[in-house]
Design a protein around this motif. Structure first.
Motif, PDB file in Angstrom:
ATOM      1  N   UNK A 101       0.812  -1.220   0.000  1.00  0.00           N
ATOM      2  CA  UNK A 101       0.000   0.000   0.000  1.00  0.00           C
ATOM      3  C   UNK A 101       0.847   1.273   0.000  1.00  0.00           C
ATOM      4  N   UNK A 102       2.152   1.129   0.186  1.00  0.00           N
ATOM      5  CA  UNK A 102       3.009   2.325   0.249  1.00  0.00           C
ATOM      6  C   UNK A 102       3.092   3.014  -1.112  1.00  0.00           C
ATOM      7  N   UNK A 103       3.197   4.364  -1.122  1.00  0.00           N
ATOM      8  CA  UNK A 103       3.394   5.049  -2.402  1.00  0.00           C
ATOM      9  C   UNK A 103       4.795   4.754  -2.956  1.00  0.00           C
ATOM     10  N   UNK A 104       4.969   4.958  -4.277  1.00  0.00           N
ATOM     11  CA  UNK A 104       6.218   4.601  -4.966  1.00  0.00           C
ATOM     12  C   UNK A 104       7.453   5.232  -4.329  1.00  0.00           C
ATOM     13  N   UNK A 105       7.365   6.526  -3.924  1.00  0.00           N
ATOM     14  CA  UNK A 105       8.558   7.189  -3.373  1.00  0.00           C
ATOM     15  C   UNK A 105       8.986   6.564  -2.041  1.00  0.00           C
ATOM     16  N   UNK A 106       8.001   6.091  -1.257  1.00  0.00           N
ATOM     17  CA  UNK A 106       8.328   5.458   0.032  1.00  0.00           C
ATOM     18  C   UNK A 106       8.932   4.067  -0.190  1.00  0.00           C
ATOM     19  N   UNK A 107       8.410   3.350  -1.180  1.00  0.00           N
ATOM     20  CA  UNK A 107       8.979   2.028  -1.511  1.00  0.00           C
ATOM     21  C   UNK A 107      10.444   2.214  -1.923  1.00  0.00           C
ATOM     22  N   UNK A 108      10.691   3.233  -2.754  1.00  0.00           N
ATOM     23  CA  UNK A 108      12.056   3.508  -3.231  1.00  0.00           C
ATOM     24  C   UNK A 108      12.992   3.788  -2.047  1.00  0.00           C
ATOM     25  N   UNK A 109      12.499   4.572  -1.086  1.00  0.00           N
ATOM     26  CA  UNK A 109      13.313   4.921   0.080  1.00  0.00           C
ATOM     27  C   UNK A 109      13.648   3.680   0.920  1.00  0.00           C
ATOM     28  N   UNK A 110      12.654   2.795   1.105  1.00  0.00           N
ATOM     29  CA  UNK A 110      12.894   1.582   1.904  1.00  0.00           C
ATOM     30  C   UNK A 110      13.845   0.623   1.172  1.00  0.00           C
ATOM     31  N   UNK A 111      13.752   0.580  -0.156  1.00  0.00           N
ATOM     32  CA  UNK A 111      14.671  -0.265  -0.936  1.00  0.00           C
ATOM     33  C   UNK A 111      16.107   0.237  -0.777  1.00  0.00           C
ATOM     34  N   UNK A 120      11.010  -8.939  -5.855  1.00  0.00           N
ATOM     35  CA  UNK A 120       9.982  -9.824  -6.432  1.00  0.00           C
ATOM     36  C   UNK A 120       8.657  -9.117  -6.162  1.00  0.00           C
ATOM     37  N   UNK A 121       7.868  -8.919  -7.223  1.00  0.00           N
ATOM     38  CA  UNK A 121       6.659  -8.088  -7.060  1.00  0.00           C
ATOM     39  C   UNK A 121       5.501  -8.645  -7.876  1.00  0.00           C
ATOM     40  N   UNK A 122       4.273  -8.208  -7.518  1.00  0.00           N
ATOM     41  CA  UNK A 122       3.098  -8.690  -8.254  1.00  0.00           C
ATOM     42  C   UNK A 122       2.539  -7.579  -9.148  1.00  0.00           C
ATOM     43  N   UNK A 123       1.658  -7.974 -10.042  1.00  0.00           N
ATOM     44  CA  UNK A 123       1.018  -7.076 -11.016  1.00  0.00           C
ATOM     45  C   UNK A 123       0.366  -5.873 -10.319  1.00  0.00           C
ATOM     46  N   UNK A 124      -0.180  -6.093  -9.111  1.00  0.00           N
ATOM     47  CA  UNK A 124      -0.907  -5.019  -8.421  1.00  0.00           C
ATOM     48  C   UNK A 124      -0.014  -3.822  -8.080  1.00  0.00           C
ATOM     49  N   UNK A 125       1.315  -4.027  -8.027  1.00  0.00           N
ATOM     50  CA  UNK A 125       2.218  -2.905  -7.712  1.00  0.00           C
ATOM     51  C   UNK A 125       3.188  -2.622  -8.870  1.00  0.00           C
ATOM     52  N   UNK A 231      -5.092 -10.859   6.579  1.00  0.00           N
ATOM     53  CA  UNK A 231      -4.268  -9.677   6.870  1.00  0.00           C
ATOM     54  C   UNK A 231      -3.068  -9.593   5.936  1.00  0.00           C
ATOM     55  N   UNK A 232      -2.524  -8.387   5.714  1.00  0.00           N
ATOM     56  CA  UNK A 232      -1.367  -8.263   4.810  1.00  0.00           C
ATOM     57  C   UNK A 232      -0.190  -9.101   5.294  1.00  0.00           C
ATOM     58  N   UNK A 233       0.318  -9.937   4.404  1.00  0.00           N
ATOM     59  CA  UNK A 233       1.310 -10.953   4.784  1.00  0.00           C
ATOM     60  C   UNK A 233       2.718 -10.383   4.989  1.00  0.00           C
ATOM     61  N   UNK A 234       2.961  -9.140   4.533  1.00  0.00           N
ATOM     62  CA  UNK A 234       4.294  -8.562   4.780  1.00  0.00           C
ATOM     63  C   UNK A 234       4.462  -8.266   6.274  1.00  0.00           C
TER      64      UNK A 234
END
Length: 570
Positions: A101-111, A120-125, A231-234
């Motif tokens: 559910x995180x926005x793209x810029x936050x995902x980038x920061x955590x990476x 490894x990612x799914x179609x939804x993101x 619940x979200x599995x992450x």
């Protein structure tokens, strides 16, 4: 533990040992029920198939050069997520599960913060992730769970899995023979918080394996159980307790298609158990009771509950028979709900039990892999967070005159520390004790009771402590209040006023007005009356003096916890 014996569990050294022994023990039994397309029927995937796919994916990842590297994982609860998780931790490298559910810029920061080499990612993101392809990031590989073909450094998960199976046939054993150091970091988990403030928790195989053995020794779960994974599995709560725990005990995990589909999926999967958060169970209970009262009338329902309670005291249990319609509405097989992530109103747990469905609550934190305390199926208190796990010491630090202080724990499932953050680690880990930041007390029977988050406590002008969570529980019991948020507001005279933000249940109010069950007065007046009634049950210094009514629901985390500090900033 009051002479109540713990359930026997098989010893496991690490998650690789767990998967290998489960595949041997449960072979052709379904480990998962998966839906290839929305609306299609569930398809079983056996333990044998799971182990074979994990070995193949791990072998393929090592061939890509990802041995001892960090691999991020993001997507919805599904079979490919589960294979990915196990194939990384069981011999490849370190897994970094992220919130989809995180926005793209936050995902980038955590990476960046985790220094991941692949994702490894799914179609939804897909849109959020593939944006990073054009940027110069440390990511070498993008592995898509849904692409059919490879394109540049975007690889198809299924082609990679196929490649892994071919390599295994050729006799490649780097993954299968990989030794696990159970004390090393194998999981890097971000706590929910803003990305800057989110801490990266380092967990080992030993942390999680010990948590699994402890939890399963307290609550009976076996190969006859089917879990609906909602619940979200992450999040470590669902990951440890709604995925790894089931594989350890030989149960079956059915993936839910989304919160709107819970009831449909409970029926289709014939689920016997489900993990949830208070918000899910509270709204389920309200819906069930509203429907039951509509069809049978309130008097009949109350009488049925009184009757079954009285018979239960003399050892006669007819709840499933009397409340057959309710059980059928929940799929007809549910025997146990487990609630976590926040405290649940004890009346909800009691309410479900009166209908013949056990609801137990537990308490945990990502830093503890996650369970710290759990109510047992044979020994529980609805108002308590639970009994400490058998492998954890739990104590109250600097208790006040009421025995309330900060909860601290020590033991084998406590984290290694926060990644690249020695200062934050030193703040919470002292002399082997982990300081949770939660306030509470331990009663004479050894049950832990949470009074609230230490940082949320409201201190009144005369130095009294008020825990907002306690007042919120009372407010949320009103059928006309959907959600509430209690906080303190400082006054110029040095006093603190207790305030509440309230989201009314507009539909319920409308319905009761149409049925002439309540007078046709403004919503503000109705809510004021509800608050007045609640104040009557509270000691003076806890009285709510100011209320704000809003229509939009509060901002929440993916585990449905209200983001208190974001709400109060507004």
């Amino acid at each position: 533990m009051k002479n109540r014996e713990l359930y026997k569990v098989r010893p496991i050294k690490d998650l690789k040992d767990m998967l290998n022994s489960s595949a041997e023990l449960y072979g052709d039994k379904a480990a998962f029920l998966s839906k290839p397309k929305n609306g299609a029927a569930y398809i079983p995937i056996s333990y044998k198939q799971l182990k074979s796919d994990v070995d193949a994916m791990g072998t393929a990842l090592i061939e890509l050069g990802l041995k001892n590297r960090k691999i991020a994982l993001i997507g919805e609860n599904r079979y490919e997520w589960s294979i990915s998780y196990l194939s990384v931790v069981n011999g490849t490298g370190v897994i970094v599960p992220l919130d989809k559910e995180l926005p793209a810029n936050e995902i980038e920061l955590l990476l960046k913060r985790s220094q991941a080499d692949a994702i490894i990612y799914s179609e939804s993101v897909k849109d959020k992730i593939e944006l990073l392809c054009e940027k110069s990031t440390s990511l070498q590989y993008f592995i898509s769970m849904d692409r059919e073909e490879n394109k540049g450094n975007i690889l198809s998960f299924h082609l990679l899995l196929q490649r892994g199976h071919e390599l295994l046939k050729e006799g490649r054993r780097e993954f299968i023979d990989a030794e696990i150091d159970a004390t090393e970091m194998s999981m890097l988990l971000f706590t929910s918080g803003t990305t800057e403030a989110a801490k990266a928790v380092m967990l080992s195989h030993k942390n999680v394996a010990e948590n699994l053995m402890g939890m399963c020794s307290m609550v009976h779960i076996d190969e006859k159980d089917i879990f609906l994974s909602v619940l979200p599995i992450h999040h470590t709560y669902e990951c440890t307790c709604g995925f790894l725990c089931q594989l350890y005990r030989g149960s079956t995990v059915a993936y839910c298609e989304g919160l709107r589909h819970i009831v449909k999926n409970l029926k289709e999967s014939k689920a016997t158990m489900m993990l949830g958060v208070p918000l899910i169970f509270e709204s389920m209970y309200r819906q069930i009771m509203n429907q039951a009262i509509k069809s049978k009338g309130e008097k009949k329902i109350k009488f049925a509950i009184k009757l079954t309670n009285a018979l239960g005291k003399i050892g006669i249990d007819i709840r499933k028979k009397i409340f057959k319609q309710i059980h059928e509405a929940l799929g007809g097989h549910i025997r146990l709900f487990i609630s976590g992530a926040a405290g649940i109103d004890p009346q909800i747990a009691k309410g479900f039990r009166e209908l013949g469905i056990s609801l137990l609550q537990g308490y945990g934190l990502t830093e503890c892999s996650p369970i710290v305390a759990l109510n047992r199926d044979i020994y529980y208190k609805d108002e308590a967070a639970g009994l400490p796990m058998p492998n954890l010491q739990v104590e109250i630090d600097s208790p006040d005159e009421d025995g309330i202080g900060e909860i601290k724990c020590k033991g084998s499932s406590v984290m290694l520390g926060y990644y690249e953050n020695p200062e934050a680690t030193a703040e919470v880990l002292k002399d082997g004790w982990f300081y949770t930041g939660d306030s509470g007390f331990i009663d004479e029977d050894g049950f832990i009771h949470i009074t609230g988050r230490k940082k949320n406590v409201i201190i009144t002008g005369n130095g009294k402590n008020v825990f907002p969570e306690e007042i919120e529980t009372l407010l949320n019991r009103s059928p006309y209040i959907k959600e509430s948020l209690v906080y303190g507001k400082g006054q110029s005279d040095g006093d603190t006023v207790i305030c509440a933000k309230i989201v009314p249940d507009i539909d319920k109010i409308k319905e009761d007005k149409e049925n002439n069950l309540i007078s046709d007065e403004p919503i503000e007046k109705l809510i004021e009356k509800e608050v007045k009634n609640i104040n009557k049950t509270l000691i003076n210094y806890k009285h709510i003096k100011e209320i704000t009514i809003q229509e939009e629901e509060f901002i929440k985390t993916t585990t449905k916890k209200i983001k208190r500090h974001e709400e109060l900033k507004q």
